[in-house]
Design an enzyme around this catalytic site. Structure first.
Site, short mmCIF file in Angstrom:
data_model
loop_
_atom_site.label_atom_id
_atom_site.label_comp_id
_atom_site.label_asym_id
_atom_site.label_seq_id
_atom_site.Cartn_x
_atom_site.Cartn_y
_atom_site.Cartn_z
N TYR A 142 1.36 20.71 11.96
CA TYR A 142 2.79 20.68 12.30
C TYR A 142 3.25 19.28 12.69
O TYR A 142 4.40 18.92 12.46
CB TYR A 142 3.08 21.64 13.46
CG TYR A 142 3.30 23.07 13.06
CD1 TYR A 142 2.29 23.79 12.44
CD2 TYR A 142 4.52 23.69 13.29
CE1 TYR A 142 2.49 25.11 12.08
CE2 TYR A 142 4.73 25.01 12.93
CZ TYR A 142 3.71 25.71 12.33
OH TYR A 142 3.92 27.01 11.98
N LYS A 193 -12.01 27.22 10.99
CA LYS A 193 -12.46 27.22 9.60
C LYS A 193 -13.51 26.11 9.50
O LYS A 193 -13.40 25.18 8.71
CB LYS A 193 -11.24 26.98 8.68
CG LYS A 193 -11.50 27.14 7.19
CD LYS A 193 -11.73 28.57 6.76
CE LYS A 193 -12.17 28.60 5.30
NZ LYS A 193 -12.57 29.94 4.86
N ASP A 225 -10.21 33.34 8.02
CA ASP A 225 -10.02 34.37 6.98
C ASP A 225 -10.62 35.69 7.44
O ASP A 225 -10.04 36.76 7.28
CB ASP A 225 -10.59 33.91 5.62
CG ASP A 225 -11.98 33.29 5.71
OD1 ASP A 225 -12.48 33.06 6.83
OD2 ASP A 225 -12.57 33.02 4.64
N ASP A 249 0.05 30.46 14.01
CA ASP A 249 1.35 30.87 13.47
C ASP A 249 1.17 32.08 12.57
O ASP A 249 1.86 33.09 12.70
CB ASP A 249 1.96 29.70 12.68
CG ASP A 249 3.28 30.09 12.04
OD1 ASP A 249 4.10 30.71 12.73
OD2 ASP A 249 3.47 29.80 10.85
N ASP A 253 1.98 36.44 13.46
CA ASP A 253 2.88 37.31 12.68
C ASP A 253 2.13 38.58 12.27
O ASP A 253 2.66 39.69 12.35
CB ASP A 253 3.40 36.60 11.42
CG ASP A 253 4.81 36.05 11.61
OD1 ASP A 253 5.11 35.62 12.74
OD2 ASP A 253 5.60 36.06 10.65
C1 IPM Z 1 7.00 30.55 15.22
C2 IPM Z 1 7.91 30.17 14.10
C3 IPM Z 1 8.02 28.66 14.03
C4 IPM Z 1 6.62 28.10 13.77
C5 IPM Z 1 9.00 28.12 13.00
C6 IPM Z 1 10.38 28.75 13.15
C7 IPM Z 1 9.08 26.62 13.03
O1 IPM Z 1 7.46 30.70 12.89
O2 IPM Z 1 7.35 30.24 16.39
O3 IPM Z 1 5.95 31.14 14.97
O4 IPM Z 1 6.19 28.01 12.62
O5 IPM Z 1 5.95 27.75 14.74
MN MN Z 2 5.67 31.90 13.08
#
Ligand code: IPM
Ligand code: MN
Length: 361
Positions: A142, A193, A225, A249, A253
């Protein structure tokens, strides 16, 4: 206690869920005799439109001077399909993380029994799953050296992101992981990894050196993975997982969807300056202005805020109120049971505020 809160509502459904978050924060503060003051500040698409910067200097100052930041969400579809946009709302979020030194992002993945049926996983796999992902937030790809798409000397277009980590960056986030593991079921999984990436080999090396300092915690190592697979096959395996920015990240999710609703998961980001509390879901532009967004992740972020300041009873009361609302089917449409009454963002928020006010202490 006196608390100065910076309120960054941002874009999309942000302002609507923030209104409810702030209402609950105020109700709890009143109940327990805390003095809370708020300062609103611009961020995201909204800030680009108004002042041309997704995280303006003034917002930074307000955050820096606050005890905590309550953040909702940023993002606007008008930027999503325009790869050449000069400024993007997400840059505001990244600037906030970097400038406030928020290197540790804590994302609990908790399941609510009454919502287990909403999970894409089988009931018996997901019921009782309860883990925390500690995501490194200010390093890795990032923030490493980048080169935007450019045509190189050979006439080929190329681009570059660098996955850089230093020992101090790795060490401090692993310590956060160990602290959490110590307060929980004493099991830390370091996700990397290391079979391919040099930066992951640094993570593993540092973790192997540190694990001796935490003999009460079981440390294990898992390739990312494999971890992605294990989260689906056996989410109850995990207690605390710690990982780098990009892996975190993606895995969070995945974690959020196994619980059945993304609208229920809060997070905290901490580091060298003011901590930030925010829901993990995004700005959901399609839901904007419709009074249908679930305010619970924002409200649970307020619980995390109180708990950060060691105000455990306050956090507990919010969690109790949230559970009661779910049990009584006071739910936004995406989790409402068939035939259940209709509640919007405002109504769920108001119900929780009432619960807090009426609670006999
Ligand atoms: C998160 C989001 C952010 C990230 C984006 C919006 C930049 O997906 O907070 O997980 O990738 O960190
Ligand atoms: Mn995210």
């Amino acid at each position: 206690m006196k608390l100065k809160i910076a309120v960054l509502a941002g874009d999309g459904i942000g302002p609507e869920i923030m209104e409810q978050g702030v209402a609950v924060l105020s109700a709890v503060a009143e109940k327990f005799g805390h003095e809370v003051t708020y300062k609103e500040a611009l961020c995201g698409a909204h800030a680009i439109d108004e002042v041309g910067d997704p995280f303006p200097e003034e917002t930074y100052q307000i955050c820096k001077e606050a005890d905590a930041v309550l953040f909702a969400s940023v993002g606007d579809p008008k930027f999503d399909n325009n790869p050449s946009a000069k400024v993007r709302p997400e840059q505001g979020l990244l600037a906030m993380r970097k400038k406030l030194g928020l290197f540790a992002n804590i994302r609990p993945v908790e399941t609510f029994d009454c919502l287990v049926h909403k999970s894409p996983l089988k009931d018996e796999l997901v019921r009782g799953a309860d883990f925390v992902c500690i995501r490194e937030l200010t390093g890795g790809m990032y923030f490493g050296k980048k080169q935007e798409p450019t045509v190189n000397a050979e006439g080929v277009e190329d681009a570059l992101d660098t996955n850089y980590y230093s020992r101090p960056e790795v060490e401090r986030i692993l310590r956060v992981g160990y602290q959490y593991a110590r307060q929980r079921r004493k099991h830390l999984t370091v996700v990397d990894k290391a079979n391919v990436l040099a930066s992951s080999r640094l993570w593993r090396k540092v973790a192997q050196e540190m694990m001796g300092e935490y003999p009460d915690v079981v440390t294990d190592f898992m390739y990312v993975d494999n971890a992605a697979m294990r989260m689906i096959q056996d989410p109850k395996f995990f207690d605390v997982m710690v990982t780098e920015n990009t892996f975190g990240d993606i895995l969070t999710d995945e974690g959020s969807c196994i619980t059945g609703s993304m609208g229920l998961l809060p997070s905290a980001s901490t580091g060298s300056s003011t901590p930030v509390f925010e829901p993990i879901h995004g700005s959901w532009p399609q839901g904007k202005g419709l009074n249908i967004a679930n305010p619970l992740a924002q409200i649970l972020s307020v619980a995390m805020l109180f708990e950060y300041f060691d105000l455990k009873e306050e956090g507990k009361l919010i969690r109790e109120a949230v559970n009661a609302s779910l049990d009584q089917n006071v739910r936004t449409p995406e989790i409402q049971v068939e035939g259940g009454a209709k509640y919007g963002t405002k109504e769920v928020g108001a119900w929780i505020v009432e619960y807090v006010r009426n609670k006999k202490m």
